[in-house]
Design a protein around this motif. Structure first.
Motif, PDB file in Angstrom:
ATOM      1  N   VAL A   1      23.917 -28.046 -49.277  1.00 43.72           N
ATOM      2  CA  VAL A   1      23.293 -26.851 -49.821  1.00 43.72           C
ATOM      3  C   VAL A   1      23.656 -25.637 -48.971  1.00 43.72           C
ATOM      4  CG1 VAL A   1      21.353 -28.077 -50.881  1.00 43.72           C
ATOM      5  CG2 VAL A   1      21.115 -27.205 -48.582  1.00 43.72           C
ATOM      6  N   LEU A   2      23.808 -24.511 -49.651  1.00 44.48           N
ATOM      7  CA  LEU A   2      23.993 -23.234 -48.985  1.00 44.48           C
ATOM      8  C   LEU A   2      22.605 -22.670 -48.747  1.00 44.48           C
ATOM      9  CD1 LEU A   2      25.877 -20.882 -48.070  1.00 44.48           C
ATOM     10  CD2 LEU A   2      25.551 -19.948 -50.372  1.00 44.48           C
ATOM     11  N   SER A   3      22.285 -22.390 -47.490  1.00 45.29           N
ATOM     12  CA  SER A   3      20.966 -21.823 -47.196  1.00 45.29           C
ATOM     13  C   SER A   3      21.085 -20.312 -47.062  1.00 45.29           C
ATOM     14  CB  SER A   3      20.371 -22.449 -45.935  1.00 45.29           C
ATOM     15  OG  SER A   3      21.135 -22.115 -44.808  1.00 45.29           O
ATOM     16  N   PHE A   4      20.055 -19.618 -47.567  1.00 46.24           N
ATOM     17  CA  PHE A   4      20.025 -18.164 -47.512  1.00 46.24           C
ATOM     18  C   PHE A   4      18.590 -17.701 -47.370  1.00 46.24           C
ATOM     19  CE2 PHE A   4      19.888 -19.428 -51.964  1.00 46.24           C
ATOM     20  CZ  PHE A   4      18.850 -18.668 -52.476  1.00 46.24           C
ATOM     21  N   LYS A   5      18.438 -16.447 -46.964  1.00 47.75           N
ATOM     22  CA  LYS A   5      17.100 -15.894 -46.744  1.00 47.75           C
ATOM     23  C   LYS A   5      16.761 -14.855 -47.781  1.00 47.75           C
ATOM     24  CE  LYS A   5      16.331 -16.920 -42.021  1.00 47.75           C
ATOM     25  NZ  LYS A   5      15.220 -16.832 -41.165  1.00 47.75           N
ATOM     26  N   LEU A   6      15.500 -14.911 -48.205  1.00 49.91           N
ATOM     27  CA  LEU A   6      14.877 -13.873 -49.016  1.00 49.91           C
ATOM     28  C   LEU A   6      13.571 -13.554 -48.302  1.00 49.91           C
ATOM     29  CD1 LEU A   6      15.285 -15.336 -52.623  1.00 49.91           C
ATOM     30  CD2 LEU A   6      16.525 -13.405 -51.646  1.00 49.91           C
ATOM     31  N   GLY A   7      13.485 -12.378 -47.720  1.00 53.88           N
ATOM     32  CA  GLY A   7      12.308 -12.057 -46.917  1.00 53.88           C
ATOM     33  C   GLY A   7      12.246 -13.003 -45.734  1.00 53.88           C
ATOM     34  N   LYS A   8      11.070 -13.602 -45.511  1.00 48.56           N
ATOM     35  CA  LYS A   8      10.903 -14.519 -44.377  1.00 48.56           C
ATOM     36  C   LYS A   8      11.180 -15.964 -44.747  1.00 48.56           C
ATOM     37  CE  LYS A   8       7.752 -11.585 -41.963  1.00 48.56           C
ATOM     38  NZ  LYS A   8       6.514 -10.945 -42.007  1.00 48.56           N
ATOM     39  N   GLU A   9      11.419 -16.237 -46.026  1.00 46.60           N
ATOM     40  CA  GLU A   9      11.621 -17.612 -46.484  1.00 46.60           C
ATOM     41  C   GLU A   9      13.097 -17.960 -46.545  1.00 46.60           C
ATOM     42  OE1 GLU A   9       9.017 -19.465 -46.681  1.00 46.60           O
ATOM     43  OE2 GLU A   9       7.685 -17.753 -46.443  1.00 46.60           O
ATOM     44  N   GLU A  10      13.364 -19.256 -46.357  1.00 48.80           N
ATOM     45  CA  GLU A  10      14.729 -19.756 -46.426  1.00 48.80           C
ATOM     46  C   GLU A  10      14.859 -20.648 -47.654  1.00 48.80           C
ATOM     47  OE1 GLU A  10      18.058 -21.167 -43.202  1.00 48.80           O
ATOM     48  OE2 GLU A  10      15.950 -21.563 -42.760  1.00 48.80           O
ATOM     49  N   TYR A  11      15.891 -20.419 -48.430  1.00 46.62           N
ATOM     50  CA  TYR A  11      16.128 -21.141 -49.674  1.00 46.62           C
ATOM     51  C   TYR A  11      17.445 -21.900 -49.576  1.00 46.62           C
ATOM     52  CZ  TYR A  11      12.493 -18.218 -51.727  1.00 46.62           C
ATOM     53  OH  TYR A  11      11.294 -17.603 -52.005  1.00 46.62           O
ATOM     54  N   GLY A  12      17.629 -22.840 -50.487  1.00 44.95           N
ATOM     55  CA  GLY A  12      18.879 -23.577 -50.548  1.00 44.95           C
ATOM     56  C   GLY A  12      19.277 -23.834 -51.991  1.00 44.95           C
ATOM     57  N   ILE A  13      20.585 -23.742 -52.251  1.00 50.85           N
ATOM     58  CA  ILE A  13      21.135 -24.086 -53.569  1.00 50.85           C
ATOM     59  C   ILE A  13      22.337 -24.990 -53.352  1.00 50.85           C
ATOM     60  CG2 ILE A  13      20.341 -22.010 -54.786  1.00 50.85           C
ATOM     61  CD1 ILE A  13      23.185 -20.873 -54.427  1.00 50.85           C
ATOM     62  N   SER A  14      22.634 -25.786 -54.353  1.00 53.23           N
ATOM     63  CA  SER A  14      23.776 -26.688 -54.272  1.00 53.23           C
ATOM     64  C   SER A  14      25.053 -25.895 -54.034  1.00 53.23           C
ATOM     65  CB  SER A  14      23.906 -27.495 -55.562  1.00 53.23           C
ATOM     66  OG  SER A  14      25.136 -28.202 -55.567  1.00 53.23           O
ATOM     67  N   ILE A  15      25.814 -26.312 -53.047  1.00 56.64           N
ATOM     68  CA  ILE A  15      27.075 -25.641 -52.735  1.00 56.64           C
ATOM     69  C   ILE A  15      28.049 -25.754 -53.911  1.00 56.64           C
ATOM     70  CG2 ILE A  15      28.183 -27.617 -51.615  1.00 56.64           C
ATOM     71  CD1 ILE A  15      28.362 -24.004 -50.325  1.00 56.64           C
ATOM     72  N   LEU A  16      27.845 -26.751 -54.770  1.00 59.06           N
ATOM     73  CA  LEU A  16      28.734 -26.942 -55.924  1.00 59.06           C
ATOM     74  C   LEU A  16      28.652 -25.792 -56.920  1.00 59.06           C
ATOM     75  CD1 LEU A  16      28.132 -30.745 -56.600  1.00 59.06           C
ATOM     76  CD2 LEU A  16      30.002 -29.675 -55.329  1.00 59.06           C
ATOM     77  N   LYS A  17      27.567 -25.021 -56.893  1.00 59.18           N
ATOM     78  CA  LYS A  17      27.386 -23.891 -57.820  1.00 59.18           C
ATOM     79  C   LYS A  17      27.963 -22.600 -57.275  1.00 59.18           C
ATOM     80  CE  LYS A  17      25.297 -26.505 -60.639  1.00 59.18           C
ATOM     81  NZ  LYS A  17      25.963 -26.889 -61.859  1.00 59.18           N
ATOM     82  N   VAL A  18      28.334 -22.596 -55.985  1.00 61.28           N
ATOM     83  CA  VAL A  18      28.776 -21.372 -55.320  1.00 61.28           C
ATOM     84  C   VAL A  18      30.282 -21.216 -55.460  1.00 61.28           C
ATOM     85  CG1 VAL A  18      28.886 -20.150 -53.121  1.00 61.28           C
ATOM     86  CG2 VAL A  18      26.857 -21.516 -53.700  1.00 61.28           C
ATOM     87  N   GLN A  19      30.688 -20.073 -56.001  1.00 57.84           N
ATOM     88  CA  GLN A  19      32.110 -19.765 -56.149  1.00 57.84           C
ATOM     89  C   GLN A  19      32.612 -19.020 -54.916  1.00 57.84           C
ATOM     90  OE1 GLN A  19      33.337 -18.383 -60.074  1.00 57.84           O
ATOM     91  NE2 GLN A  19      34.490 -16.737 -59.093  1.00 57.84           N
ATOM     92  N   GLU A  20      31.849 -18.010 -54.474  1.00 54.02           N
ATOM     93  CA  GLU A  20      32.222 -17.254 -53.281  1.00 54.02           C
ATOM     94  C   GLU A  20      31.028 -16.440 -52.812  1.00 54.02           C
ATOM     95  OE1 GLU A  20      34.695 -13.456 -54.044  1.00 54.02           O
ATOM     96  OE2 GLU A  20      35.200 -14.771 -55.729  1.00 54.02           O
ATOM     97  N   ILE A  21      31.176 -15.871 -51.616  1.00 54.93           N
ATOM     98  CA  ILE A  21      30.153 -15.012 -51.034  1.00 54.93           C
ATOM     99  C   ILE A  21      30.819 -13.681 -50.723  1.00 54.93           C
ATOM    100  CG2 ILE A  21      28.566 -14.698 -49.091  1.00 54.93           C
ATOM    101  CD1 ILE A  21      28.555 -17.821 -48.891  1.00 54.93           C
ATOM    102  N   ARG A  22      30.167 -12.591 -51.141  1.00 53.48           N
ATOM    103  CA  ARG A  22      30.733 -11.252 -50.972  1.00 53.48           C
ATOM    104  C   ARG A  22      29.707 -10.326 -50.331  1.00 53.48           C
ATOM    105  NH1 ARG A  22      34.797  -9.745 -54.444  1.00 53.48           N
ATOM    106  NH2 ARG A  22      33.965  -7.645 -54.554  1.00 53.48           N
ATOM    107  N   GLY A  23      30.207  -9.296 -49.663  1.00 47.35           N
ATOM    108  CA  GLY A  23      29.312  -8.247 -49.176  1.00 47.35           C
ATOM    109  C   GLY A  23      28.725  -7.508 -50.374  1.00 47.35           C
ATOM    110  N   TYR A  24      27.564  -6.893 -50.174  1.00 48.91           N
ATOM    111  CA  TYR A  24      26.909  -6.174 -51.270  1.00 48.91           C
ATOM    112  C   TYR A  24      27.638  -4.872 -51.554  1.00 48.91           C
ATOM    113  CZ  TYR A  24      23.437  -3.781 -54.078  1.00 48.91           C
ATOM    114  OH  TYR A  24      22.809  -3.113 -55.105  1.00 48.91           O
ATOM    115  N   GLU A  25      27.893  -4.624 -52.818  1.00 49.85           N
ATOM    116  CA  GLU A  25      28.413  -3.339 -53.264  1.00 49.85           C
ATOM    117  C   GLU A  25      27.552  -2.899 -54.435  1.00 49.85           C
ATOM    118  OE1 GLU A  25      32.047  -4.027 -56.203  1.00 49.85           O
ATOM    119  OE2 GLU A  25      32.254  -5.296 -54.427  1.00 49.85           O
ATOM    120  N   GLN A  26      27.313  -1.594 -54.526  1.00 50.24           N
ATOM    121  CA  GLN A  26      26.433  -1.070 -55.565  1.00 50.24           C
ATOM    122  C   GLN A  26      27.021  -1.385 -56.945  1.00 50.24           C
ATOM    123  OE1 GLN A  26      23.387   0.463 -55.048  1.00 50.24           O
ATOM    124  NE2 GLN A  26      23.181   0.275 -57.238  1.00 50.24           N
ATOM    125  N   PRO A  27      26.282  -2.165 -57.773  1.00 47.27           N
ATOM    126  CA  PRO A  27      26.794  -2.462 -59.116  1.00 47.27           C
ATOM    127  C   PRO A  27      26.605  -1.274 -60.060  1.00 47.27           C
ATOM    128  CG  PRO A  27      24.721  -3.631 -58.714  1.00 47.27           C
ATOM    129  CD  PRO A  27      25.043  -2.859 -57.475  1.00 47.27           C
TER     130      PRO A  27
END
Length: 159
Positions: A12-38
């Motif tokens: 699983v890829l772990s990430f933070k939202l606020g003070k909590e840590e979440y995880g999602i299956s790495i199989l769903k992740v295509q890539e990770i990018r820096g934030y750019e204004q959509p």
């Protein structure tokens, strides 16, 4: 950052939202990018920040901090967009930061607690424990295919 393809759903890829840590299956992740204004879309819900052009593909960007009703989001150098591939749709999800990729054994995954009518926990896979760390494991397919988000039509035979 390209993510290596793996066949093991216990990673699983772990990430933070606020003070909590979440995880999602790495199989769903295509890539990770820096934030750019959509590019903002008229009449879009607040959690749908807009769309970006990712190598010719128009990708909707969801801010998970807004979606989960967490504190006012801050966009800084740690803010990233996790590009997901959900049911052949590409979706971006804004998170505070990405921590690491962890491998969880079945013994480290606990079922999500039942909250009855108080909270919708249908998008939770369970809770992962790594020493003192606790990851809230999301069923990202179910979350992105929910009627509430409306980004991906639910598949009739989705597992």
């Amino acid at each position: 950052m390209e993510i290596a393809n793996t066949t093991d759903d216990s990673e699983v890829l772990s990430f933070k939202l606020g003070k909590e840590e979440y995880g999602i299956s790495i199989l769903k992740v295509q890539e990770i990018r820096g934030y750019e204004q959509p590019t903002r879309l008229a009449n879009a819900p607040e959690h749908l920040k807009g769309v970006i052009n990712l190598r010719g593909i128009i990708v909707p960007i969801v801010d998970m901090r807004i979606k989960f009703g967490l504190a006012e989001p801050k966009y800084d150098s740690f803010t990233v967009v996790i590009i997901l591939n959900i049911a052949h749709h590409v979706i971006g999800m804004v998170v505070d930061s990405v921590s690491d990729v962890v491998t969880l054994t079945p013994e480290q995954i606990r079922p999500a607690p039942s909250m009855g009518e108080a909270a919708d926990t249908g998008h939770l896979r369970g809770l992962g424990t790594i020493g003192e760390r606790m990851l809230i494991l999301l069923d990202i397919d179910r979350l992105m295919q929910s009627d509430e988000l409306g980004l991906v039509a639910a598949l009739p035979h989705a597992a």
